[in-house]
Design a protein around this motif. Structure first.
Motif, mmCIF file in Angstrom:
data_model
loop_
_atom_site.group_PDB
_atom_site.id
_atom_site.type_symbol
_atom_site.label_atom_id
_atom_site.label_comp_id
_atom_site.label_asym_id
_atom_site.label_seq_id
_atom_site.Cartn_x
_atom_site.Cartn_y
_atom_site.Cartn_z
ATOM 1 N N THR A 44 -15.474 38.765 48.778
ATOM 2 C CA THR A 44 -15.911 37.505 49.386
ATOM 3 C C THR A 44 -15.591 36.312 48.499
ATOM 4 O O THR A 44 -15.177 35.259 48.986
ATOM 5 C CB THR A 44 -17.434 37.559 49.666
ATOM 6 N N ILE A 45 -15.760 36.465 47.188
ATOM 7 C CA ILE A 45 -15.540 35.323 46.293
ATOM 8 C C ILE A 45 -14.111 35.218 45.773
ATOM 9 O O ILE A 45 -13.754 34.215 45.170
ATOM 10 C CB ILE A 45 -16.525 35.337 45.108
ATOM 11 N N SER A 46 -13.279 36.232 46.010
ATOM 12 C CA SER A 46 -11.919 36.211 45.457
ATOM 13 C C SER A 46 -11.100 34.984 45.874
ATOM 14 O O SER A 46 -10.363 34.445 45.041
ATOM 15 C CB SER A 46 -11.173 37.496 45.772
ATOM 16 N N PRO A 47 -11.188 34.476 47.120
ATOM 17 C CA PRO A 47 -10.423 33.257 47.424
ATOM 18 C C PRO A 47 -10.849 32.052 46.588
ATOM 19 O O PRO A 47 -10.036 31.189 46.269
ATOM 20 C CB PRO A 47 -10.711 33.002 48.911
ATOM 21 N N PHE A 48 -12.109 32.023 46.191
ATOM 22 C CA PHE A 48 -12.608 30.906 45.396
ATOM 23 C C PHE A 48 -12.259 31.060 43.920
ATOM 24 O O PHE A 48 -12.323 30.104 43.158
ATOM 25 C CB PHE A 48 -14.128 30.770 45.569
ATOM 26 N N GLN A 49 -11.892 32.258 43.501
ATOM 27 C CA GLN A 49 -11.523 32.537 42.123
ATOM 28 C C GLN A 49 -10.014 32.458 41.889
ATOM 29 O O GLN A 49 -9.561 32.608 40.764
ATOM 30 C CB GLN A 49 -12.017 33.933 41.734
ATOM 31 N N GLY A 51 -7.812 30.147 41.652
ATOM 32 C CA GLY A 51 -7.342 29.194 40.640
ATOM 33 C C GLY A 51 -7.466 29.750 39.232
ATOM 34 O O GLY A 51 -6.588 29.554 38.392
ATOM 35 N N HIS A 52 -8.529 30.476 38.959
ATOM 36 C CA HIS A 52 -8.721 31.090 37.644
ATOM 37 C C HIS A 52 -7.717 32.207 37.413
ATOM 38 O O HIS A 52 -7.205 32.365 36.309
ATOM 39 C CB HIS A 52 -10.141 31.632 37.513
ATOM 40 N N VAL A 53 -7.436 32.968 38.453
ATOM 41 C CA VAL A 53 -6.474 34.068 38.341
ATOM 42 C C VAL A 53 -5.082 33.504 38.043
ATOM 43 O O VAL A 53 -4.364 34.022 37.182
ATOM 44 C CB VAL A 53 -6.460 34.916 39.634
ATOM 45 N N ARG A 54 -4.708 32.442 38.751
ATOM 46 C CA ARG A 54 -3.402 31.816 38.491
ATOM 47 C C ARG A 54 -3.317 31.303 37.062
ATOM 48 O O ARG A 54 -2.293 31.443 36.399
ATOM 49 C CB ARG A 54 -3.148 30.679 39.480
ATOM 50 N N TRP A 55 -4.386 30.681 36.561
ATOM 51 C CA TRP A 55 -4.382 30.158 35.195
ATOM 52 C C TRP A 55 -4.216 31.302 34.192
ATOM 53 O O TRP A 55 -3.457 31.184 33.237
ATOM 54 C CB TRP A 55 -5.659 29.382 34.914
ATOM 55 N N ARG A 56 -4.896 32.426 34.414
ATOM 56 C CA ARG A 56 -4.753 33.557 33.495
ATOM 57 C C ARG A 56 -3.320 34.070 33.462
ATOM 58 O O ARG A 56 -2.844 34.528 32.427
ATOM 59 C CB ARG A 56 -5.708 34.685 33.878
ATOM 60 N N ARG A 57 -2.632 34.020 34.607
ATOM 61 C CA ARG A 57 -1.244 34.492 34.659
ATOM 62 C C ARG A 57 -0.309 33.570 33.884
ATOM 63 O O ARG A 57 0.637 34.021 33.270
ATOM 64 C CB ARG A 57 -0.767 34.569 36.108
ATOM 65 N N GLN A 107 5.426 22.380 34.190
ATOM 66 C CA GLN A 107 4.196 22.756 34.880
ATOM 67 C C GLN A 107 4.458 23.055 36.346
ATOM 68 O O GLN A 107 3.888 23.998 36.901
ATOM 69 C CB GLN A 107 3.166 21.637 34.761
ATOM 70 N N CYS A 108 5.322 22.285 36.981
ATOM 71 C CA CYS A 108 5.634 22.523 38.395
ATOM 72 C C CYS A 108 6.344 23.863 38.579
ATOM 73 O O CYS A 108 6.071 24.590 39.535
ATOM 74 C CB CYS A 108 6.493 21.399 38.950
ATOM 75 N N ILE A 109 7.230 24.206 37.679
ATOM 76 C CA ILE A 109 7.957 25.475 37.778
ATOM 77 C C ILE A 109 7.009 26.646 37.513
ATOM 78 O O ILE A 109 7.000 27.641 38.243
ATOM 79 C CB ILE A 109 9.145 25.498 36.807
ATOM 80 N N VAL A 110 6.176 26.525 36.496
ATOM 81 C CA VAL A 110 5.271 27.617 36.125
ATOM 82 C C VAL A 110 4.166 27.782 37.172
ATOM 83 O O VAL A 110 3.566 28.850 37.269
ATOM 84 C CB VAL A 110 4.694 27.363 34.725
ATOM 85 N N ALA A 111 3.919 26.788 37.984
ATOM 86 C CA ALA A 111 2.891 26.897 39.023
ATOM 87 C C ALA A 111 3.198 28.026 39.998
ATOM 88 O O ALA A 111 2.303 28.536 40.661
ATOM 89 C CB ALA A 111 2.765 25.583 39.784
#
Length: 113
Positions: A44-49, A51-57, A107-111
């Protein structure tokens, strides 16, 4: 929002901080989680998380780029003796031109990672 009567768990809100201000976001998501099985809450909360997952990657690359731009990181040549070293060298050959880009372009490429 109304929550179904037979719901075993409800995710009511999320607490987050951006810079120096805290926010509470209302979620009101019902799920069938129990004390023994939190998997439905995690789903349930994974869509809200996300952004954090992308940052960790991409965190390591962003920090490396910051160090490179500040002149605090250096590239050393890699001996190309075996297949693993060649693969690392190929990765380095790809990364070095990217590090030389302006920070906003990097930053745009790494996004996309």
């Amino acid at each position: 929002r109304d929550v179904p009567l037979r719901t075993s768990a409800v995710v009511v809100c999320s607490l987050g901080r951006r810079l120096s201000s805290w926010t509470v976001r209302c979620l009101h998501r019902a799920c069938d989680a129990t004390v023994r099985d939190y998997t439905p809450i995690e789903a349930t909360i994974s869509p809200f998380q996300e952004g954090h997952v992308r940052w960790r990657r991409r965190r390591a690359l962003m920090l490396l780029a910051s160090l490179w731009q500040a002149g605090r990181a250096m590239a050393f040549p890699i001996e190309r003796e075996d297949a693993d070293a060649c693969e690392e060298a190929c990765d380095l050959d790809l990364l070095m031109p990217l590090l030389k880009l302006p920070a906003i372009l990097f930053q745009c490429i790494v996004a996309f990672i």
